[in-house]
Motif scaffolding. Structure first.
Motif, PDB file in Angstrom:
ATOM      1  N   HIS A   1       0.827  -1.207   0.000  1.00  0.00           N
ATOM      2  CA  HIS A   1       0.000   0.000   0.000  1.00  0.00           C
ATOM      3  C   HIS A   1       0.864   1.261   0.000  1.00  0.00           C
ATOM      4  O   HIS A   1       0.652   2.181  -0.799  1.00  0.00           O
ATOM      5  CB  HIS A   1      -0.923  -0.005   1.220  1.00  0.00           C
ATOM      6  CG  HIS A   1      -1.816   1.194   1.306  1.00  0.00           C
ATOM      7  ND1 HIS A   1      -2.868   1.392   0.434  1.00  0.00           N
ATOM      8  CD2 HIS A   1      -1.796   2.274   2.133  1.00  0.00           C
ATOM      9  CE1 HIS A   1      -3.474   2.527   0.727  1.00  0.00           C
ATOM     10  NE2 HIS A   1      -2.841   3.083   1.752  1.00  0.00           N
TER      11      HIS A   1
ATOM     12  N   LYS B   1       2.555   1.820  -3.361  1.00  0.00           N
ATOM     13  CA  LYS B   1       1.644   2.376  -4.361  1.00  0.00           C
ATOM     14  C   LYS B   1       1.488   3.883  -4.179  1.00  0.00           C
ATOM     15  O   LYS B   1       1.498   4.650  -5.147  1.00  0.00           O
ATOM     16  CB  LYS B   1       0.278   1.691  -4.259  1.00  0.00           C
ATOM     17  CG  LYS B   1       0.232   0.291  -4.843  1.00  0.00           C
ATOM     18  CD  LYS B   1      -1.191  -0.252  -4.798  1.00  0.00           C
ATOM     19  CE  LYS B   1      -1.280  -1.613  -5.472  1.00  0.00           C
ATOM     20  NZ  LYS B   1      -2.655  -2.150  -5.450  1.00  0.00           N
ATOM     21  N   GLU B   2       1.336   4.313  -2.920  1.00  0.00           N
ATOM     22  CA  GLU B   2       1.163   5.741  -2.658  1.00  0.00           C
ATOM     23  C   GLU B   2       2.394   6.533  -3.084  1.00  0.00           C
ATOM     24  O   GLU B   2       2.281   7.609  -3.666  1.00  0.00           O
ATOM     25  CB  GLU B   2       0.885   5.962  -1.172  1.00  0.00           C
ATOM     26  CG  GLU B   2      -0.517   5.541  -0.740  1.00  0.00           C
ATOM     27  CD  GLU B   2      -0.813   5.957   0.685  1.00  0.00           C
ATOM     28  OE1 GLU B   2       0.143   6.265   1.432  1.00  0.00           O
ATOM     29  OE2 GLU B   2      -2.003   5.976   1.061  1.00  0.00           O
ATOM     30  N   ARG B   3       3.574   5.998  -2.797  1.00  0.00           N
ATOM     31  CA  ARG B   3       4.808   6.700  -3.158  1.00  0.00           C
ATOM     32  C   ARG B   3       4.971   6.784  -4.670  1.00  0.00           C
ATOM     33  O   ARG B   3       5.389   7.815  -5.210  1.00  0.00           O
ATOM     34  CB  ARG B   3       6.010   6.005  -2.527  1.00  0.00           C
ATOM     35  CG  ARG B   3       6.013   6.068  -1.012  1.00  0.00           C
ATOM     36  CD  ARG B   3       7.171   5.315  -0.405  1.00  0.00           C
ATOM     37  NE  ARG B   3       8.442   5.981  -0.629  1.00  0.00           N
ATOM     38  CZ  ARG B   3       9.573   5.611  -0.050  1.00  0.00           C
ATOM     39  NH1 ARG B   3       9.583   4.575   0.768  1.00  0.00           N
ATOM     40  NH2 ARG B   3      10.695   6.253  -0.288  1.00  0.00           N
ATOM     41  N   ILE B   4       4.639   5.698  -5.371  1.00  0.00           N
ATOM     42  CA  ILE B   4       4.767   5.689  -6.832  1.00  0.00           C
ATOM     43  C   ILE B   4       3.750   6.623  -7.466  1.00  0.00           C
ATOM     44  O   ILE B   4       4.068   7.378  -8.403  1.00  0.00           O
ATOM     45  CB  ILE B   4       4.607   4.258  -7.379  1.00  0.00           C
ATOM     46  CG1 ILE B   4       5.790   3.394  -6.959  1.00  0.00           C
ATOM     47  CG2 ILE B   4       4.471   4.274  -8.892  1.00  0.00           C
ATOM     48  CD1 ILE B   4       7.125   3.871  -7.481  1.00  0.00           C
ATOM     49  N   GLU B   5       2.517   6.596  -6.981  1.00  0.00           N
ATOM     50  CA  GLU B   5       1.495   7.494  -7.513  1.00  0.00           C
ATOM     51  C   GLU B   5       1.864   8.948  -7.261  1.00  0.00           C
ATOM     52  O   GLU B   5       1.557   9.831  -8.063  1.00  0.00           O
ATOM     53  CB  GLU B   5       0.144   7.165  -6.879  1.00  0.00           C
ATOM     54  CG  GLU B   5      -0.437   5.838  -7.377  1.00  0.00           C
ATOM     55  CD  GLU B   5      -1.677   5.418  -6.613  1.00  0.00           C
ATOM     56  OE1 GLU B   5      -2.053   6.132  -5.653  1.00  0.00           O
ATOM     57  OE2 GLU B   5      -2.272   4.379  -6.958  1.00  0.00           O
ATOM     58  N   GLY B   6       2.542   9.203  -6.132  1.00  0.00           N
ATOM     59  CA  GLY B   6       3.003  10.555  -5.855  1.00  0.00           C
ATOM     60  C   GLY B   6       4.056  11.029  -6.837  1.00  0.00           C
ATOM     61  O   GLY B   6       4.267  12.226  -7.009  1.00  0.00           O
TER      62      GLY B   6
ATOM     63  N   GLY C   1       3.796  10.198  -9.994  1.00  0.00           N
ATOM     64  CA  GLY C   1       3.109  10.177 -11.285  1.00  0.00           C
ATOM     65  C   GLY C   1       3.153   8.843 -11.975  1.00  0.00           C
ATOM     66  O   GLY C   1       2.824   8.748 -13.163  1.00  0.00           O
ATOM     67  N   GLY C   2       3.558   7.791 -11.275  1.00  0.00           N
ATOM     68  CA  GLY C   2       3.677   6.469 -11.882  1.00  0.00           C
ATOM     69  C   GLY C   2       2.549   5.532 -11.499  1.00  0.00           C
ATOM     70  O   GLY C   2       1.534   5.945 -10.934  1.00  0.00           O
ATOM     71  N   ASN C   3       2.730   4.260 -11.819  1.00  0.00           N
ATOM     72  CA  ASN C   3       1.715   3.265 -11.509  1.00  0.00           C
ATOM     73  C   ASN C   3       2.384   1.938 -11.147  1.00  0.00           C
ATOM     74  O   ASN C   3       3.541   1.702 -11.488  1.00  0.00           O
ATOM     75  CB  ASN C   3       0.749   3.070 -12.681  1.00  0.00           C
ATOM     76  CG  ASN C   3       1.452   2.588 -13.936  1.00  0.00           C
ATOM     77  OD1 ASN C   3       1.801   1.414 -14.073  1.00  0.00           O
ATOM     78  ND2 ASN C   3       1.677   3.506 -14.878  1.00  0.00           N
TER      79      ASN C   3
ATOM     80  N   LYS D   1       1.735  -2.307 -11.146  1.00  0.00           N
ATOM     81  CA  LYS D   1       0.943  -3.456 -11.590  1.00  0.00           C
ATOM     82  C   LYS D   1       1.391  -4.690 -10.805  1.00  0.00           C
ATOM     83  O   LYS D   1       2.589  -4.961 -10.717  1.00  0.00           O
ATOM     84  CB  LYS D   1       1.123  -3.700 -13.087  1.00  0.00           C
ATOM     85  CG  LYS D   1       0.653  -2.551 -13.966  1.00  0.00           C
ATOM     86  CD  LYS D   1       0.904  -2.859 -15.435  1.00  0.00           C
ATOM     87  CE  LYS D   1       0.468  -1.700 -16.319  1.00  0.00           C
ATOM     88  NZ  LYS D   1       0.745  -1.967 -17.762  1.00  0.00           N
TER      89      LYS D   1
ATOM     90  N   VAL E   1       7.376   4.662 -13.921  1.00  0.00           N
ATOM     91  CA  VAL E   1       7.360   6.056 -13.504  1.00  0.00           C
ATOM     92  C   VAL E   1       7.883   6.917 -14.652  1.00  0.00           C
ATOM     93  O   VAL E   1       8.975   6.641 -15.177  1.00  0.00           O
ATOM     94  CB  VAL E   1       8.212   6.296 -12.253  1.00  0.00           C
ATOM     95  CG1 VAL E   1       8.291   7.785 -11.918  1.00  0.00           C
ATOM     96  CG2 VAL E   1       7.655   5.510 -11.073  1.00  0.00           C
TER      97      VAL E   1
END
Length: 263
Positions: free
Chosen positions: A231, A234-239, A241-243, A245, A260
């Motif tokens: 979890h 995911k938050e760090r990657i979304e921060g 701008g990435g995703n 899978k 990213v």
């Protein structure tokens, strides 16, 4: 309105206009405007304070937490980890000398040895999580390769890796290195894998990190698998701008792919 924090409502702002008739009387209106100005100032200061890092004796909250994590990791390494290593060595020597003991006793000794070995792996994972290794001026490629080589010499896992010399900012390098350490810690603690693969590549304007293992796997849709530690990643990657899978099958292993964009 003011009691609810709406200090910028038009009813207050209009009181500053000379064209606006007196609301109550001149003295009360003047005092009311001073009170409104003070509340606006206090609200602005509260917002600034909330956005600034809190300090205590020249240390931020994050600094305090980081130092405490390092202290706990150091104590675990100097005490529990060393004791587990000593117990493992002694038990291994005992198992090599056992000849005439009953079969059930020999089996129990082997179980104890395996339990100690599993505890050592768990301890290494905890230390990796609590006291993450810093890049310390090394490139991301150098840091990852050194980390994986050191890890392969300490755990019973076949590690394969291919790390490209990608181009990214220092901040992004630190993020990727921390994220990889957390992924490796999760594999050690939960996957029970025998093979681990790590790939870092640059595809055009994006960076891709892949971590594959042949461990026990898990049900991705099961909310209880949050303990797998993904979890926060995911938050760090979304921060950034990435995703992320995630493909995992129970008893077949897990594949995690992070993409990213370069900015």
């Amino acid at each position: 309105m003011m009691s609810q924090g709406h200090y910028s409502a038009s009813i207050f702002l209009n009181m500053y206009s000379l064209d606006t008739p007196l609301q109550i009387n001149e003295d009360i209106d003047r005092q009311f405007l001073k009170l409104h100005e003070k509340l606006m100032f206090m609200a602005d200061e509260a917002l600034k304070n909330a956005q600034e890092p809190k300090t205590l004796d020249n240390e931020t909250k994050n600094d305090i937490l980081e130092n405490e994590r390092k202290r706990i990791a150091r104590e675990l390494h100097d005490s529990v980890s060393q004791q587990l290593f000593a117990a493992s060595m002694m038990l291994s020597a005992v198992n090599q000398q056992v000849v005439d003991c009953p079969e059930p006793v020999i089996k129990q000794l082997l179980v104890v040895e395996q339990t100690i070995h599993a505890s050592q792996t768990e301890m290494r994972a905890l230390l990796l999580h609590l006291r993450p290794i810093q890049l310390d001026g090394k490139s991301l490629k150098q840091g990852i390769e050194q980390l994986l080589k050191e890890l392969s010499s300490k755990i019973d896992v076949d590690i394969h890796f291919q790390i490209e010399d990608v181009l990214m900012s220092t901040v992004m390098e630190d993020h990727f290195f921390r994220i990889l350490q957390e992924l490796l810690s999760n594999v050690l603690r939960h996957a029970n894998a025998k093979v681990l693969e790590v790939y870092l590549t640059q595809n055009g304007s994006s960076i891709q990190l892949r971590v594959n293992d042949n461990g026990v796997g898990f049900n991705v849709d099961d909310k209880k698998t949050g303990s797998y530690g993904l979890h926060n990643i995911k938050e760090r990657i979304e921060g950034m701008g990435g995703n992320v899978k995630i493909v995992s099958l129970p008893k077949f292993g897990t594949r995690i792919e992070i993409n990213v964009p370069l900015t």
